[in-house]
Design an enzyme around this catalytic site. Sequence first.
Site, mmCIF file in Angstrom:
data_model
loop_
_atom_site.group_PDB
_atom_site.id
_atom_site.type_symbol
_atom_site.label_atom_id
_atom_site.label_comp_id
_atom_site.label_asym_id
_atom_site.label_seq_id
_atom_site.Cartn_x
_atom_site.Cartn_y
_atom_site.Cartn_z
ATOM 1 N N CYS A 58 62.175 -82.786 -11.896
ATOM 2 C CA CYS A 58 60.831 -82.607 -11.058
ATOM 3 C C CYS A 58 60.814 -81.372 -10.511
ATOM 4 C CB CYS A 58 60.900 -83.780 -10.080
ATOM 5 S SG CYS A 58 59.247 -83.438 -8.879
ATOM 6 N N CYS A 61 60.943 -81.623 -6.459
ATOM 7 C CA CYS A 61 62.209 -82.144 -5.849
ATOM 8 C C CYS A 61 63.088 -81.239 -5.061
ATOM 9 C CB CYS A 61 63.005 -83.072 -6.805
ATOM 10 S SG CYS A 61 62.355 -84.749 -6.894
ATOM 11 N N HIS A 121 61.161 -88.181 -4.139
ATOM 12 C CA HIS A 121 59.827 -88.168 -5.341
ATOM 13 C C HIS A 121 59.447 -89.688 -5.542
ATOM 14 C CE1 HIS A 121 59.507 -86.725 -9.428
ATOM 15 N NE2 HIS A 121 59.561 -88.020 -9.665
ATOM 16 N N ASN A 161 45.401 -84.840 -5.296
ATOM 17 C CA ASN A 161 44.976 -85.735 -6.611
ATOM 18 C C ASN A 161 46.197 -86.648 -6.745
ATOM 19 O OD1 ASN A 161 42.759 -84.157 -7.500
ATOM 20 N ND2 ASN A 161 44.256 -82.588 -8.161
ATOM 21 N N SER A 169 49.664 -83.307 -11.969
ATOM 22 C CA SER A 169 50.444 -83.014 -12.897
ATOM 23 C C SER A 169 51.810 -83.518 -12.747
ATOM 24 C CB SER A 169 50.409 -81.320 -12.858
ATOM 25 O OG SER A 169 50.860 -80.952 -11.721
ATOM 26 N N HIS A 172 55.622 -86.479 -7.762
ATOM 27 C CA HIS A 172 56.030 -86.219 -6.776
ATOM 28 C C HIS A 172 54.954 -86.262 -5.554
ATOM 29 C CE1 HIS A 172 59.611 -84.712 -4.367
ATOM 30 N NE2 HIS A 172 58.703 -84.329 -3.547
ATOM 31 N N HIS A 174 52.543 -84.999 -3.255
ATOM 32 C CA HIS A 174 52.121 -83.550 -2.931
ATOM 33 C C HIS A 174 50.558 -83.727 -2.872
ATOM 34 C CE1 HIS A 174 51.569 -83.545 -7.226
ATOM 35 N NE2 HIS A 174 50.632 -82.355 -7.089
ATOM 36 N N GLN A 176 47.324 -80.178 -2.579
ATOM 37 C CA GLN A 176 46.803 -78.861 -2.574
ATOM 38 C C GLN A 176 46.053 -78.294 -1.641
ATOM 39 O OE1 GLN A 176 46.183 -77.302 -6.539
ATOM 40 N NE2 GLN A 176 46.296 -79.257 -7.504
ATOM 41 N N GLU A 325 24.565 -90.588 -16.932
ATOM 42 C CA GLU A 325 25.154 -90.163 -15.605
ATOM 43 C C GLU A 325 25.319 -88.381 -15.673
ATOM 44 O OE1 GLU A 325 28.606 -92.785 -15.308
ATOM 45 O OE2 GLU A 325 27.607 -93.128 -13.130
HETATM 46 P P1 H2U Z 1 48.193 -81.390 -9.042
HETATM 47 O O1 H2U Z 1 49.377 -82.364 -9.448
HETATM 48 O O2 H2U Z 1 47.327 -81.567 -8.235
HETATM 49 O O3 H2U Z 1 47.958 -80.698 -10.363
HETATM 50 O O4 H2U Z 1 49.320 -80.054 -8.322
HETATM 51 C C1 H2U Z 1 50.305 -79.560 -8.726
HETATM 52 C C2 H2U Z 1 50.173 -78.228 -8.514
HETATM 53 O O5 H2U Z 1 51.644 -77.536 -8.607
HETATM 54 C C3 H2U Z 1 49.637 -77.472 -9.858
HETATM 55 O O6 H2U Z 1 48.099 -76.685 -9.468
HETATM 56 C C4 H2U Z 1 51.222 -76.510 -9.123
HETATM 57 C C5 H2U Z 1 50.403 -76.508 -10.346
HETATM 58 O O7 H2U Z 1 50.071 -75.321 -10.527
HETATM 59 N N1 H2U Z 1 52.873 -76.226 -9.964
HETATM 60 C C6 H2U Z 1 53.470 -75.043 -9.498
HETATM 61 O O8 H2U Z 1 53.170 -74.229 -8.582
HETATM 62 N N2 H2U Z 1 54.670 -74.599 -9.821
HETATM 63 C C7 H2U Z 1 55.313 -75.780 -10.777
HETATM 64 O O9 H2U Z 1 56.765 -75.386 -11.020
HETATM 65 C C8 H2U Z 1 54.736 -76.979 -11.071
HETATM 66 C C9 H2U Z 1 53.276 -77.212 -10.678
HETATM 67 ZN ZN ZN Z 2 60.097 -84.848 -7.040
#
Ligand code: H2U
Ligand code: ZN
Length: 355
Positions: A58, A61, A121, A161, A169, A172, A174, A176, A325
Amino acid sequence: MDLNALFSAPQFFSAPHRRLNALTGDWVLISPHRTQRPWQGQVEKAAIDQRPAYDPTCYLCPGNTRAGGVLTPPYTSTYVFNNDFAALLPDTPQATWTSKDLIVAQAERGICRVVCFSPRHDLTLAQMDLPDIRRVVEVWSDQYEELGALPWVQHVQIFENRGALMGASNPHPHGQIWADETIPLEPAKEIARCGEYTAKSGHCLLCDYLAFELEAAARIVCANDHFVVVVPFWAVWPFETLLLTRRHVNTITDLTSDERDGLADIMRRLPIRYDNVFEISFPYSMGFHQRPTDQLAHAELHLHAHYYPPLLRSATVRKFMVGYEMLGQPQRDITPEQAADRLRALPEIHYSQRG
Ligand code: H2U
Ligand code: ZN
């Protein structure tokens, strides 16, 4: 006219009707009679959410190297970093392009950050301890202040998200933060509507709306001394909710220490209810709307958060915005009142903690 009596009349709930979103000016079509229609569309597999406390693969992490090659330090509570793949960049040169009032483009500066809520995590906000969520509230407040103080930043959007279905993505815990040089579309609509409402009535739109919901009691999901969660009258997503401060405050930085505790409390209880709907980790996008940082007073703006979850009738059937929609307007089958009844009836003990 007694509005609550009107809303509880059977024909109001059973007949197709449209409702105005007082905050944005958008409309939503409601078709309560449609909830019985058969479903033969796509059935997705329920997401199984079993994760280790530490995942060596991850990016978020503690102690791991991120995709861009940067080390995530061995943090022990929260951790904020500039997004390695930021959608907005602070050093974008200013520029505008226009042609015949038809083609219009503008360079946009911004800063994108990622906020890790916990080093663990395997957790979500629904499973974190209150003091740890309270620290996340503190981080959001500090980030709003820091980014909003930059003279060119007009708006700070804090959001999360949650779950792969919402495009997160990484599982973990998190969120933004995107700080923008201009005010984005959704808050801009709300700011305009709130300003017009206050100019006309002398009141705050969301203070008046909260008073209406407290009296109606039909769409309240949960509450504490400082916050109330409702399925808004104009909800588009099946289990959409609106989190409102009881006191009229403009920004997260205005919250007192007790109110911050209250925010942490409600930001744990609401996702627990969500997770308990289908006994899965419930996906959603959530985010705060508050005063833009454009140097104007905006005294009429009332801090709130929107939760937009896509799941509809099971862990595997989600709502899509398609057809009418995309081309016409949003539509829903289950009424906001039915969704609120369902969320209100759920326990506030996470399903994973029940024996
Ligand atoms: P989301 O899971 O909401 O997409 O947010 C994760 C963000 O983390 C995503 O915008 C960033 C991605 O660009 N990211 C990093 O900055 N570094 C990484 O190594 C992985 C993901
Ligand atoms: Zn993690």
